[in-house]
Design an enzyme around this catalytic site. Structure first.
Site, PDB file in Angstrom:
ATOM      1  CE  LYS A  13     -13.995   5.928   1.614  1.00 52.17           C
ATOM      2  NZ  LYS A  13     -13.103   6.099   2.765  1.00 52.17           N
ATOM      3  CG  HIS A  45      -2.072  -0.901   1.159  1.00 49.46           C
ATOM      4  ND1 HIS A  45      -3.252  -0.599   0.520  1.00 49.46           N
ATOM      5  CD2 HIS A  45      -2.241  -2.149   1.660  1.00 49.46           C
ATOM      6  CE1 HIS A  45      -4.097  -1.614   0.634  1.00 49.46           C
ATOM      7  NE2 HIS A  45      -3.505  -2.561   1.323  1.00 49.46           N
ATOM      8  CE  LYS A  78      -6.695  13.512   0.545  1.00 50.52           C
ATOM      9  NZ  LYS A  78      -6.649  12.468  -0.456  1.00 50.52           N
ATOM     10  NE  ARG A  79      -2.217   8.112   6.810  1.00 51.23           N
ATOM     11  CZ  ARG A  79      -1.078   8.006   6.143  1.00 51.23           C
ATOM     12  NH1 ARG A  79       0.042   8.503   6.654  1.00 51.23           N
ATOM     13  NH2 ARG A  79      -1.033   7.382   4.983  1.00 51.23           N
ATOM     14  CB  THR A 115     -10.328   4.712  -0.706  1.00 52.12           C
ATOM     15  OG1 THR A 115      -9.893   5.058   0.609  1.00 52.12           O
ATOM     16  CG2 THR A 115      -9.616   3.455  -1.172  1.00 52.12           C
ATOM     17  CE  LYS A 173      -2.446  10.461   3.006  1.00 58.36           C
ATOM     18  NZ  LYS A 173      -3.030   9.697   1.883  1.00 58.36           N
TER      19      LYS A 173
END
Length: 836
Positions: free
Chosen positions: A686, A383, A574-575, A682, A580
């Protein structure tokens, strides 16, 4: 050969079989009247509540147990059907299962939601209120754990014999509070009120060994054997959670393990007055499953994390082998044909040497036979593309904690390196690169390499991710075993993320094209022609506005900030991690604020920016980024000139139940990671499924999302993965800043007393200006601003934006975990669907 006997209370009943009278119960009613009767019975008798009860907790508990009863009768039928068919099973081993809340999803999948709402109304209760009473089961950090939960939902819906194995953490992912602009972590004791969905199964308790030493001896037949002795043992107690498929009678199982001491306490020490010492062993044992993923920055944190990983692997494999022995004795000829173990990232990699240990030491198998079984049953999902995220454990620590496993790993490594040397004679550098042991001052066990060597399948989770794994991190292994490697692009379950989370939109879609999409998401393609229907677009907007009102209420409650639903809702949740690039998002917000200060508001599109996510407790830079978001939000929201033009909020304690409100209410989905760093994502799926339009880089599953929806319905910006690699070779962020008037203005503001009076954000500013910034924030700034301007212009055109929103939902069929699970099954697991 060691066998643990069960406590006396679990010894077999004298008759050997239970009577039909005990086993055959009449089926439970699936109408509102039957449910209401059971809720009343549980509320009044089992829970002992009466008319003076004012808490919603007890009606929720009563409803949950009534629903669980119906799940349990379907689980038994499912289990019997699998047994009668002699089904092959897949066992999904994951240290994370981010389940969220269970009640709403269970009612939906049982087809019981309408009857339940009506029944509760007759009892003076509201289903929505009881749903909100449930605590999130936060047994995961983010996408990996939520993916695991979606996988189980899809496997049950596809009627595949799949069992999940995880850990029942007493405290889940920490609860995040923002205090004076800083993240504060609080314990998330999600089990403080109990969990009505679980069923404790103490009769399946397993014994886990740590420490001690190994002893080599010859058995009665003169064969050299090994036993692990003088160990400090812990018990693994299982708790079962039912996982229902969508209205098909199938209920699969998630088994979570809790650690318990072998003895409650030392009575002698207790009687002598040494109270603390008497319970030390019990406390040490229970600590293993006390907290989700301890911070591994310290030596104690590393040891506890390794204990957790081995605890999961050993308990789960013992459970499976005990069940095999019950039906087949010591005949393992068909074992590999009936089992597959899917390792969710490197965390369960201990399963490779542990299955070897159990087969050799406990079940008397030879090395070669055991290794054939291991390498025909283990499959590994990776991952991450971050080398630092590929777990490694110090050999010293590994040997102290798991001495027998370390011996097995060394033997696996020796045999593996012989194979490499035969393929590439004399290539010492390759041997060093591929060895399971990384040499150095502190030798390390490379857990990802162990998983690759022990598995017959290695997959990435998006097309680009799998390609980069094969060309980069795992290139040597791909050259040795190219057939092992494959791609399985992630997905999400539309049952939770559209049907349950966005019921108004689900109803509009079902009214337009039917409800087959709930189990066949590709059916959403039939929605595309409706994007050209003005009346349908109007109804779509009405649903979106209702969802935005719901999201605005959440922001007001948790952040104290007013969001105008007419504005563009620009969301990144998100985290928190540098790759990111929440930081790039903040720079754009400061850019917008600079325009407001300068009076440059021509053709302005009002915007509400929402950022949320948790930073790992030991991740300094991630916490600085959260503090910067909060400071920017405070400054912008307090400025009257910003007024209705720009609002900013940081959503605290981002979790599954929050995302169920956030995703339906979002207009613009921020997926802006540095290209080549996000494995899949993911959250992007969504948002897309709920009609948000993506602004993003060519990274992870963004690439496949853009392929599906088309470039005209996706706001693309930024360097590609190949361009990122080239840019790093001569990266000059200060030159980029100086050469861009807007960027220079943003940095001047950021470095000014308005935002950085105390120098609190100097580390963040330094990271942006550093030529060694691996995330290339400055390199993508101008392209990001341009893409945001295109998004604002598109949103001003109401009809155009609505059409884009509809087409994003219509094109999301590829991103269902139903598709992902079919691909896993077709290419890796080879299971046969079985109906109960």
């Amino acid at each position: 050969m060691k066998r643990d006997s069960l406590p006396d209370r679990f010894r077999p009943i004298s008759s050997g079989s239970l009577s039909e009278e005990l086993l055959n119960l009449p089926p439970l009613g699936m109408d509102g009247e039957a449910l209401a009767l059971d809720v009343r019975r549980y509320f009044g008798h089992f829970l002992g509540r009466d008319k003076y009860c004012r808490s919603s907790h007890y009606p929720y508990q009563a409803l949950a147990m009534a629903v669980r009863d119906r799940l349990m009768e379907r689980w038994k039928r499912t289990r019997y059907a699998y047994e009668e068919a002699g089904a092959k099973h897949t066992y999904y081993l994951s240290l994370e299962f981010l389940i969220g809340r269970t009640l709403n999803n269970a009612l939906l999948n049982l087809g019981f939601d309408g009857a339940a709402a009506a029944a509760l109304q007759r009892l003076g209760l509201h289903l929505e209120e009881l749903i909100d009473t449930e605590h999130d089961a936060g047994l995961g950090n983010g996408g990996l754990g939520r993916l695991a939960a979606c996988f189980l939902d899809s496997c049950a819906t596809l009627q595949l014999p799949v069992v999940g194995y995880g850990i029942r953490y007493e405290y889940g992912m920490f609860r995040q509070r923002i205090e004076h602009g800083e993240q504060v972590e609080e314990p998330d004791h999600w089990l403080r009120d109990g969990n009505p969905w679980e069923l404790e199964r103490p009769e399946h308790t397993r014994r886990i060994q740590y420490g001690g030493r190994t002893e080599h001896y010859r058995n009665a037949h003169g064969v050299m054997c090994v036993r692990w002795i003088d160990s400090h043992d812990v018990l693994a107690v299982p708790y079962d959670l039912p996982i229902p498929g969508y209205r098909n009678g199938t209920v699969n199982l998630l088994r979570l393990w809790r650690a318990a001491a072998t003895d409650e306490f030392d009575l002698g020490e207790f009687n002598a007055g040494a109270y603390t010492e008497s319970v030390a062993a019990k406390n040490a044992a229970e600590n293993i499953t006390m907290v989700l993923y301890p911070n591994d920055a310290s030596e104690n944190g590393k040891e506890l994390r390794l204990r957790q990983q081995y605890f999961l692997a050993s308990a789960s494999l013992q459970d499976i082998l005990t069940r095999w022995e019950l039906h087949h004795g010591l005949d393992f000829r068909d074992f590999a044909d009936k089992h597959c173990f899917q390792l969710n990232d490197t965390h369960p990699s201990c399963a490779v040497p542990e299955l070897m240990r159990l087969l050799i030491d406990e079940y008397g198998q030879g090395w070669d036979a055991a290794w054939r079984m291991v390498t025909r049953t283990m499959a590994y999902t990776n991952h991450t593309l971050l080398p630092e995220a590929l777990e490694k454990w110090p050999v010293r620590l590994f040997g102290q904690l798991l001495p027998r496993l370390l011996e097995i790993i060394y033997e696996i490594n020796a045999r593996f390196l012989d194979e490499v040397a035969r393929r590439w004679p004399g290539d010492g550098a390759r041997l060093a690169r591929m060895s399971l042991i990384e040499e150095g001052p502190e030798p390390q066990v490379r857990m990802a390499y162990l998983a690759i060597v022990g598995s017959f399948s290695v997959n990435g989770v998006a097309a680009l991710h799998s390609q980069l794994l094969q060309q980069g991190l795992f290139r040597d292994f791909h050259e040795l075993w190219p057939a092992k490697f494959n791609n399985k692009t992630n997905g999400v379950t539309q049952r939770r993320w559209l049907a349950a989370a966005n019921p108004a939109l689900a109803e509009l879609i079902a009214e337009t094209i039917g409800d087959a999409w709930i189990t066949a998401l590709d059916e959403l393609r039939r929605l595309a022609p409706s994007a050209d229907d003005a009346g349908f677009r109007q109804r779509w907007r009405e649903v979106k506005q209702a969802n935005k009102r719901r999201l605005a209420a959440l922001v007001k409650r948790d952040c104290g900030v007013d969001f105008d639903t007419a504005a563009l809702f620009d969301v990144q949740v998100k985290r928190i991690h540098e790759y990111k690039r929440q930081l790039l998002n903040v720079l754009h917000v400061v850019h917008l604020y600079a325009r407001i200060i300068d009076g440059d508001t021509r053709d302005w599109m009002p915007r509400c920016v929402l950022i949320g996510g948790k930073a790992a407790p030991g991740y300094f830079m991630a916490k600085r980024i959260i503090a910067l978001v909060c400071k920017v939000a405070e400054t912008v929201n307090a400025d009257r000139d910003a007024g209705a033009l720009l609002k900013v909020a940081f959503l605290p304690d981002y979790r599954v139940s929050a995302m169920e409100i956030v995703a339906p209410g979002t207009d613009l989905s921020e997926q802006i990671s540095t290209a080549g760093k996000e494995a899949s994502g993911t959250g992007n799926m969504k948002f897309m499924m709920n009609g948000a339009v993506t602004i993003g880089t060519l990274d992870g599953a963004n690439i496949e999302i853009r392929e599906e929806v088309g470039d005209e319905n996706f706001f693309l910006f930024g360097l590609t993965a190949a361009e990122v690699d080239r840019t790093r070779q001569a990266y000059d962020p200060n030159g980029i800043i100086a050469g861009n008037r807007d960027f220079a203005r943003v940095m001047a503001l950021l470095e000014s007393a308005r935002f950085n009076a105390s120098g609190l954000f100097d580390p963040v500013i330094h990271a942006i200006r550093s030529p060694h910034d691996p995330w290339l924030v400055a390199a993508d700034f101008a392209a990001f601003v341009a893409a945001q301007e295109r998004a604002a212009a598109a949103y001003r055109d109401v009809e155009r934006w609505t059409r884009m929103s509809i087409l994003n939902t219509a094109c999301s069929g590829r991103f269902s975990t139903d598709r992902t699970m079919r691909e896993y099954n077709d290419d890796i697991w080879k299971l046969k669907p079985i109906s109960p």
